[in-house]
Write an enzyme that holds these catalytic residues in place. Structure first.
Site, PDB file in Angstrom:
ATOM      1  N   GLY A 169       0.825  -1.212   0.000  1.00 31.08           N
ATOM      2  CA  GLY A 169       0.000   0.000   0.000  1.00 31.08           C
ATOM      3  C   GLY A 169       0.855   1.256   0.000  1.00 31.08           C
ATOM      4  N   GLY A 229      -0.476   4.579  -1.374  1.00 31.63           N
ATOM      5  CA  GLY A 229      -1.636   5.187  -0.722  1.00 31.63           C
ATOM      6  C   GLY A 229      -1.256   6.372   0.157  1.00 31.63           C
ATOM      7  N   ASP A 273      -1.289   6.705   3.508  1.00 28.07           N
ATOM      8  CA  ASP A 273      -0.426   6.357   4.640  1.00 28.07           C
ATOM      9  C   ASP A 273       0.925   5.833   4.168  1.00 28.07           C
ATOM     10  N   MET A 280      -1.609  -8.142  -3.705  1.00 30.07           N
ATOM     11  CA  MET A 280      -2.114  -8.791  -2.489  1.00 30.07           C
ATOM     12  C   MET A 280      -2.979 -10.006  -2.805  1.00 30.07           C
ATOM     13  N   ALA A 322      -1.859  -2.256   2.442  1.00 30.05           N
ATOM     14  CA  ALA A 322      -2.642  -2.416   1.210  1.00 30.05           C
ATOM     15  C   ALA A 322      -4.062  -2.853   1.538  1.00 30.05           C
ATOM     16  N   GLN A 354      -8.451  -2.493  -0.185  1.00 32.65           N
ATOM     17  CA  GLN A 354      -9.555  -1.761  -0.820  1.00 32.65           C
ATOM     18  C   GLN A 354     -10.136  -1.018   0.375  1.00 32.65           C
ATOM     19  N   THR A 372      -8.683  -1.054  11.836  1.00 36.58           N
ATOM     20  CA  THR A 372      -9.528   0.127  11.679  1.00 36.58           C
ATOM     21  C   THR A 372     -10.630   0.267  12.731  1.00 36.58           C
ATOM     22  N   GLU A 426     -13.471   0.976  12.014  1.00 34.29           N
ATOM     23  CA  GLU A 426     -14.694   0.415  11.425  1.00 34.29           C
ATOM     24  C   GLU A 426     -15.069  -0.914  12.085  1.00 34.29           C
ATOM     25  N   TYR A 462     -16.367  -4.149   4.157  1.00 39.63           N
ATOM     26  CA  TYR A 462     -14.989  -3.720   4.464  1.00 39.63           C
ATOM     27  C   TYR A 462     -14.635  -4.087   5.905  1.00 39.63           C
ATOM     28  N   LYS A 482     -11.845  -6.662   7.414  1.00 42.85           N
ATOM     29  CA  LYS A 482     -10.781  -6.189   8.309  1.00 42.85           C
ATOM     30  C   LYS A 482     -10.814  -6.926   9.661  1.00 42.85           C
ATOM     31  N   ARG A 494      -5.207  12.670   1.000  1.00 36.42           N
ATOM     32  CA  ARG A 494      -6.345  11.767   1.154  1.00 36.42           C
ATOM     33  C   ARG A 494      -7.028  11.555  -0.203  1.00 36.42           C
TER      34      ARG A 494
HETATM   35  P1  NAP Z   1      -5.449   4.210   0.447  1.00 38.01           P
HETATM   36  O1  NAP Z   1      -4.950   5.597   0.239  1.00 38.01           O
HETATM   37  O2  NAP Z   1      -6.738   3.797  -0.153  1.00 38.01           O
HETATM   38  O3  NAP Z   1      -4.293   3.203  -0.045  1.00 38.01           O
HETATM   39  C1  NAP Z   1      -4.550   1.841  -0.217  1.00 38.01           C
HETATM   40  C2  NAP Z   1      -3.314   1.196  -0.801  1.00 38.01           C
HETATM   41  O4  NAP Z   1      -3.554  -0.212  -1.008  1.00 38.01           O
HETATM   42  C3  NAP Z   1      -2.907   1.758  -2.187  1.00 38.01           C
HETATM   43  O5  NAP Z   1      -1.511   1.839  -2.243  1.00 38.01           O
HETATM   44  C4  NAP Z   1      -3.414   0.676  -3.134  1.00 38.01           C
HETATM   45  O6  NAP Z   1      -2.714   0.621  -4.349  1.00 38.01           O
HETATM   46  C5  NAP Z   1      -3.126  -0.565  -2.301  1.00 38.01           C
HETATM   47  N1  NAP Z   1      -3.823  -1.752  -2.798  1.00 38.01           N
HETATM   48  C6  NAP Z   1      -5.158  -1.951  -2.931  1.00 38.01           C
HETATM   49  N2  NAP Z   1      -5.398  -3.162  -3.450  1.00 38.01           N
HETATM   50  C7  NAP Z   1      -4.201  -3.763  -3.662  1.00 38.01           C
HETATM   51  C8  NAP Z   1      -3.788  -5.008  -4.186  1.00 38.01           C
HETATM   52  N3  NAP Z   1      -4.675  -5.919  -4.610  1.00 38.01           N
HETATM   53  N4  NAP Z   1      -2.462  -5.282  -4.246  1.00 38.01           N
HETATM   54  C9  NAP Z   1      -1.560  -4.366  -3.837  1.00 38.01           C
HETATM   55  N5  NAP Z   1      -1.880  -3.156  -3.340  1.00 38.01           N
HETATM   56  C10 NAP Z   1      -3.187  -2.854  -3.244  1.00 38.01           C
HETATM   57  O7  NAP Z   1      -5.563   3.894   2.018  1.00 38.01           O
HETATM   58  P2  NAP Z   1      -4.917   4.670   3.266  1.00 38.01           P
HETATM   59  O8  NAP Z   1      -5.872   5.722   3.711  1.00 38.01           O
HETATM   60  O9  NAP Z   1      -3.523   5.000   2.997  1.00 38.01           O
HETATM   61  O10 NAP Z   1      -5.011   3.523   4.377  1.00 38.01           O
HETATM   62  C11 NAP Z   1      -3.954   2.592   4.561  1.00 38.01           C
HETATM   63  C12 NAP Z   1      -4.485   1.354   5.277  1.00 38.01           C
HETATM   64  O11 NAP Z   1      -5.033   1.731   6.532  1.00 38.01           O
HETATM   65  C13 NAP Z   1      -5.585   0.616   4.554  1.00 38.01           C
HETATM   66  O12 NAP Z   1      -5.423  -0.755   4.840  1.00 38.01           O
HETATM   67  C14 NAP Z   1      -6.860   1.126   5.203  1.00 38.01           C
HETATM   68  O13 NAP Z   1      -7.889   0.164   5.098  1.00 38.01           O
HETATM   69  C15 NAP Z   1      -6.395   1.303   6.623  1.00 38.01           C
HETATM   70  N6  NAP Z   1      -7.063   2.348   7.407  1.00 38.01           N
HETATM   71  C16 NAP Z   1      -7.157   3.617   6.931  1.00 38.01           C
HETATM   72  C17 NAP Z   1      -7.728   4.607   7.715  1.00 38.01           C
HETATM   73  C18 NAP Z   1      -7.814   6.036   7.244  1.00 38.01           C
HETATM   74  O14 NAP Z   1      -8.572   6.796   7.843  1.00 38.01           O
HETATM   75  N7  NAP Z   1      -7.047   6.440   6.242  1.00 38.01           N
HETATM   76  C19 NAP Z   1      -8.193   4.281   9.006  1.00 38.01           C
HETATM   77  C20 NAP Z   1      -8.062   2.978   9.464  1.00 38.01           C
HETATM   78  C21 NAP Z   1      -7.480   2.017   8.668  1.00 38.01           C
HETATM   79  P3  NAP Z   1      -3.166   1.491  -5.652  1.00 38.01           P
HETATM   80  O15 NAP Z   1      -2.564   2.856  -5.448  1.00 38.01           O
HETATM   81  O16 NAP Z   1      -2.555   0.713  -6.757  1.00 38.01           O
HETATM   82  O17 NAP Z   1      -4.664   1.501  -5.653  1.00 38.01           O
HETATM   83  O1  F7E Z   2     -16.926   8.515   5.371  1.00 35.35           O
HETATM   84  C1  F7E Z   2     -20.243  10.052   5.635  1.00 35.35           C
HETATM   85  C2  F7E Z   2     -20.176   8.547   5.483  1.00 35.35           C
HETATM   86  O2  F7E Z   2     -15.804   7.632   3.310  1.00 35.35           O
HETATM   87  C3  F7E Z   2     -17.028   9.102   6.640  1.00 35.35           C
HETATM   88  C4  F7E Z   2     -11.599   4.812   5.436  1.00 35.35           C
HETATM   89  O3  F7E Z   2     -10.297   5.347   5.461  1.00 35.35           O
HETATM   90  O4  F7E Z   2     -12.044   5.573   7.657  1.00 35.35           O
HETATM   91  C5  F7E Z   2     -12.489   5.646   6.315  1.00 35.35           C
HETATM   92  O5  F7E Z   2     -13.814   5.148   6.181  1.00 35.35           O
HETATM   93  C6  F7E Z   2     -18.492   9.360   6.987  1.00 35.35           C
HETATM   94  C7  F7E Z   2     -19.415   8.161   6.736  1.00 35.35           C
HETATM   95  O6  F7E Z   2     -14.717   7.382   5.595  1.00 35.35           O
HETATM   96  C8  F7E Z   2     -20.395  11.464   2.296  1.00 35.35           C
HETATM   97  O7  F7E Z   2     -21.477   7.989   5.408  1.00 35.35           O
HETATM   98  C9  F7E Z   2     -21.422  11.728   4.191  1.00 35.35           C
HETATM   99  O8  F7E Z   2     -20.328   8.013   7.805  1.00 35.35           O
HETATM  100  O9  F7E Z   2     -14.771   9.585   4.553  1.00 35.35           O
HETATM  101  P1  F7E Z   2     -15.508   8.317   4.602  1.00 35.35           P
HETATM  102  P2  F7E Z   2     -15.101   6.069   6.405  1.00 35.35           P
HETATM  103  O10 F7E Z   2     -16.250   5.352   5.826  1.00 35.35           O
HETATM  104  O11 F7E Z   2     -15.202   6.465   7.831  1.00 35.35           O
HETATM  105  C10 F7E Z   2     -12.053   4.265   8.234  1.00 35.35           C
HETATM  106  C11 F7E Z   2     -11.514   4.355   9.633  1.00 35.35           C
HETATM  107  C12 F7E Z   2     -11.352   3.266   7.384  1.00 35.35           C
HETATM  108  O12 F7E Z   2     -10.804   2.287   7.873  1.00 35.35           O
HETATM  109  C13 F7E Z   2     -11.557   3.358   5.910  1.00 35.35           C
HETATM  110  O13 F7E Z   2     -10.512   2.687   5.211  1.00 35.35           O
HETATM  111  O14 F7E Z   2     -18.958  10.400   6.153  1.00 35.35           O
HETATM  112  N1  F7E Z   2     -20.473  10.782   4.374  1.00 35.35           N
HETATM  113  N2  F7E Z   2     -21.394  12.155   2.922  1.00 35.35           N
HETATM  114  C14 F7E Z   2     -19.809  10.602   3.221  1.00 35.35           C
HETATM  115  N3  F7E Z   2     -18.770   9.798   2.906  1.00 35.35           N
HETATM  116  C15 F7E Z   2     -18.285   9.859   1.630  1.00 35.35           C
HETATM  117  N4  F7E Z   2     -17.224   9.099   1.291  1.00 35.35           N
HETATM  118  N5  F7E Z   2     -18.851  10.686   0.690  1.00 35.35           N
HETATM  119  C16 F7E Z   2     -19.899  11.508   0.962  1.00 35.35           C
HETATM  120  O15 F7E Z   2     -20.393  12.238   0.110  1.00 35.35           O
END
Ligand code: NAP
Ligand code: F7E
Length: 364
Positions: free
Chosen positions: A10, A13, A15, A61, A83, A85, A129, A131, A153, A157, A188
């Site tokens: 990942g 991405g 992070d 992956m 990494a 989705q 996460t 979630e 999702y 996880k 982001r």
């Molecule tokens: P992101 O920006 O969506 O990055 C996801 C990464 O995973 C990208 O590099 C993507 O590659 C890669 N990936 C997806 N499918 C793959 C596959 N089949 N093989 C290899 N690589 C693959 O996510 P992020 O926000 O940096 O988050 C990083 C991790 O933390 C994720 O696991 C996410 O679920 C978790 N997380 C995020 C948050 C948050 O708020 N950001 C909170 C809690 C947990 P491509 O660039 O090629 O698509």
């Molecule tokens: O939604 C509401 C939506 O898509 C946040 C991922 O990084 O954090 C992320 O997941 C909230 C939800 O993030 C829109 O319904 C309203 O309640 O920004 P989000 P997420 O679903 O919290 C967790 C921790 C992860 O692990 C995930 O990988 O906002 N919302 N209106 C909306 N959300 C989106 N996307 N778009 C809207 O228009």
């Protein structure tokens, strides 16, 4: 002394890019896993490519053999499995792919480490996460709060979380989950709610967009800054014992509040009127409706009350959850997007001028 070698899945991405910068600054050899794509999605790490100690490798992956080969080649001392989705709403449309990458992918990494006999020397961080708490059973949430995943999702996880715990106990491996609450930044993805809002606020303020459509405005999140959170991933792997940690700010806001503040930073004061699908964000100065609700962004099941308790990370890792406040985070993102939109405008004017000059024969 043996060099620290990190493998980041990942890496392209949000992070992955910040973590690469952080580990390089600590003197690590950093290897990133990238997957084949028909378009170049490497803009977050473009500035690192070609720098010493930073290497990229193709794998996926979904492909066990590629992971076994890569782990064998790199011989990492630390793996950061980021990494995924990662879009919750998309996981309702592509649940099987999400499960394959986000659940079985974790197992593949663990088995790749065992196959290469690195279980005694390689530490593994799993991107877990908030979630997992889903339809929350307690507020705020800590390491003891029961899980209730509420999307494909989150269910995927949850498997990742448990398989990490299982391998820790069954094979004595140093593998841990960071239960990270939402963390955002100027890097982001543009379809997550915070970035969607900051980009729209910048475009609307500069006359490039008419309106912003959002889903559930009342949803509550604990939003932190991604740059601060990657440091914690590293701290979790430097800990004496392999343990899981909640990483959050301990402060909660609604989507509506995020929206209000982002538009304010872009120079527009919004007033929200109405309820549910009829709620609107109105420009106080002009009376124009700039934000509307669209059920297209509602989810079949939505997580609406996330609020983390980072006490354990603060106490045992010495991590500071208050480094970047919510207000600072919104300001950083809006400033970045105001500049991005302005630069896009300049570039498009230059393209138009160039086309005109070429047509008139001014430029050859
Ligand atoms: P992101 O920006 O969506 O990055 C996801 C990464 O995973 C990208 O590099 C993507 O590659 C890669 N990936 C997806 N499918 C793959 C596959 N089949 N093989 C290899 N690589 C693959 O996510 P992020 O926000 O940096 O988050 C990083 C991790 O933390 C994720 O696991 C996410 O679920 C978790 N997380 C995020 C948050 C948050 O708020 N950001 C909170 C809690 C947990 P491509 O660039 O090629 O698509
Ligand atoms: O939604 C509401 C939506 O898509 C946040 C991922 O990084 O954090 C992320 O997941 C909230 C939800 O993030 C829109 O319904 C309203 O309640 O920004 P989000 P997420 O679903 O919290 C967790 C921790 C992860 O692990 C995930 O990988 O906002 N919302 N209106 C909306 N959300 C989106 N996307 N778009 C809207 O228009």
């Amino acid at each position: 002394m043996k060099k620290n070698v990190a493998l980041i899945t990942g890496v392209t991405g949000q992070d992955g890019s910040y973590l690469s910068e952080f580990l390089l600054s600590k003197g690590y050899e950093v290897h990133g896993l990238i997957r084949r794509s028909s378009v170049d999605f490497r803009e977050r790490i473009a500035h690192l490519e070609g720098t010493p100690h930073f290497h990229l490798h193709y794998a996926d992956m979904n492909d066990s053999m590629s992971l076994v080969k890569l782990v064998g080649l790199v011989q990492p001392t630390e793996i950061y499995n980021l990494a995924a989705q990662s879009h919750v709403q998309v996981s309702f449309d592509a649940p099987e792919f999400t499960a394959d990458v986000d659940a079985v992918g974790v197992l593949r990494i663990l088995e790749a480490v065992r196959t290469n006999h690195l279980e005694g020397t390689c530490r593994i961080y799993q991107a877990s996460t908030s979630e997992l708490y889903g339809k929350v059973e307690e507020v705020p949430q800590n390491e003891q709060t029961p899980f209730h995943p509420y999307s494909p999702y989150a269910v995927a996880k949850l498997y990742g979380y448990w398989i990490i715990k299982e391998y820790r106990e069954a094979y004595n491996m140093f593998c841990c989950s960071g239960i990270l609450f939402n963390h955002e930044s100027e890097r982001r993805g543009e379809t997550f709610v915070t970035r969607k809002i900051t980009l729209a606020a910048a475009r609307i303020a500069q006359g490039k967009q008419e309106k912003l459509y959002l889903g559930n405005l009342s949803s509550l999140r604990d939003w932190g800054y991604a740059k601060d959170y990657v440091e914690c991933m590293w701290l979790i792997l430097q800990n004496e014992k392999p343990e899981d940690f909640v990483i959050a700010t301990g402060v909660q806001h609604s989507v509506r509040e995020f929206c209000y503040l982002a538009f304010k930073h872009a120079g527009i004061e919004l007033e929200f009127q109405g309820e549910g699908e009829n709620e609107k964000g109105i420009d106080k100065k002009t009376g124009k409706v700039l934000v509307e609700v669209s059920p297209d962004f509602y989810r079949p099941t939505d997580v609406v009350n996330l609020w983390g308790d980072p006490s354990k990370a603060k106490r045992e890792l010495g991590w500071n959850p208050a480094k970047t406040s919510f207000e600072e985070l919104v300001a950083i993102m809006v400033k970045h997007d105001m500049e991005k939109v302005a630069a896009e405008h300049v570039a498009s004017v230059m393209r138009t001028n160039l086309a005109e000059y070429l047509e008139k024969g001014v430029v050859k």
